[in-house]
Design a protein around this motif. Structure first.
Motif, PDB file in Angstrom:
ATOM      1  N   LEU A 161      73.795  29.863  49.697  1.00  0.00           N
ATOM      2  CA  LEU A 161      74.076  29.109  48.471  1.00  0.00           C
ATOM      3  C   LEU A 161      75.570  28.897  48.292  1.00  0.00           C
ATOM      4  CD1 LEU A 161      71.739  30.980  45.946  1.00  0.00           C
ATOM      5  CD2 LEU A 161      71.249  28.863  47.183  1.00  0.00           C
ATOM      6  N   GLU A 172      75.834  27.028  43.123  1.00  0.00           N
ATOM      7  CA  GLU A 172      74.404  27.335  43.099  1.00  0.00           C
ATOM      8  C   GLU A 172      74.164  28.788  42.681  1.00  0.00           C
ATOM      9  OE1 GLU A 172      72.533  24.467  46.528  1.00  0.00           O
ATOM     10  OE2 GLU A 172      73.822  26.125  47.173  1.00  0.00           O
ATOM     11  N   ARG A 173      74.987  29.693  43.177  1.00  0.00           N
ATOM     12  CA  ARG A 173      74.858  31.101  42.783  1.00  0.00           C
ATOM     13  C   ARG A 173      75.051  31.246  41.271  1.00  0.00           C
ATOM     14  NH1 ARG A 173      78.537  34.057  47.440  1.00  0.00           N
ATOM     15  NH2 ARG A 173      77.230  33.431  49.199  1.00  0.00           N
ATOM     16  N   TRP A 203      71.985  30.000  39.334  1.00  0.00           N
ATOM     17  CA  TRP A 203      70.871  30.952  39.340  1.00  0.00           C
ATOM     18  C   TRP A 203      71.136  32.103  38.379  1.00  0.00           C
ATOM     19  CZ3 TRP A 203      66.013  30.793  40.841  1.00  0.00           C
ATOM     20  CH2 TRP A 203      65.633  29.858  41.798  1.00  0.00           C
ATOM     21  N   TRP A 223      71.003  34.164  49.712  1.00  0.00           N
ATOM     22  CA  TRP A 223      72.144  34.207  48.803  1.00  0.00           C
ATOM     23  C   TRP A 223      73.395  33.676  49.484  1.00  0.00           C
ATOM     24  CZ3 TRP A 223      72.565  34.495  43.800  1.00  0.00           C
ATOM     25  CH2 TRP A 223      73.786  34.828  43.221  1.00  0.00           C
TER      26      TRP A 223
END
Length: 114
Positions: free
Chosen positions: A75, A79-80, A83, A72
């Motif tokens: 990222l 990107e977080r 997701w 996590w």
């Protein structure tokens, strides 16, 4: 003191508590509660105090959780967000489990492939 005044005082105390935490402590609380919401961490902290527990997270970090936290942290914010949006969740744990599944791993601490 009215309910709204009590609630505002609780929010203020929660913000002060959160600001006093290190990044590592924040990550531990996020892992404990399974979300990235400081309010959830504050609520868990208050519950732990009422039970006279230590301020250490109840959840012991397993190797899988450590790997998930490292993933996590690696990222970008974009990107977080991708997701979380893709999964319709706000829990990094859900994203980690989805990432593992995308790599053919079974959920759980063993990360064995199918």
């Amino acid at each position: 003191m009215s309910y709204s005044e009590i609630r505002l005082d609780d929010i203020r105390r929660g913000m002060e508590w959160w600001e006093a935490l290190s990044e590592a402590e924040r990550s531990e609380w996020f892992a404990k509660v399974g979300t990235t919401r400081p309010a959830d961490a504050w609520d868990a902290f208050k519950r732990s105090r009422r039970r006279r527990d230590s301020i250490e997270p109840e959840l012991q970090l397993t190797e899988d959780l450590r790997r998930g936290m490292d993933w996590w942290k690696s990222l970008s914010e974009e990107e977080r967000a991708e997701w979380l949006a893709k999964l319709g969740t706000h829990r990094p744990k859900d994203a980690w489990n989805a990432f593992k599944r995308s790599r053919g791993c079974v959920d759980g601490d063993n990360n064995q492939t199918r």
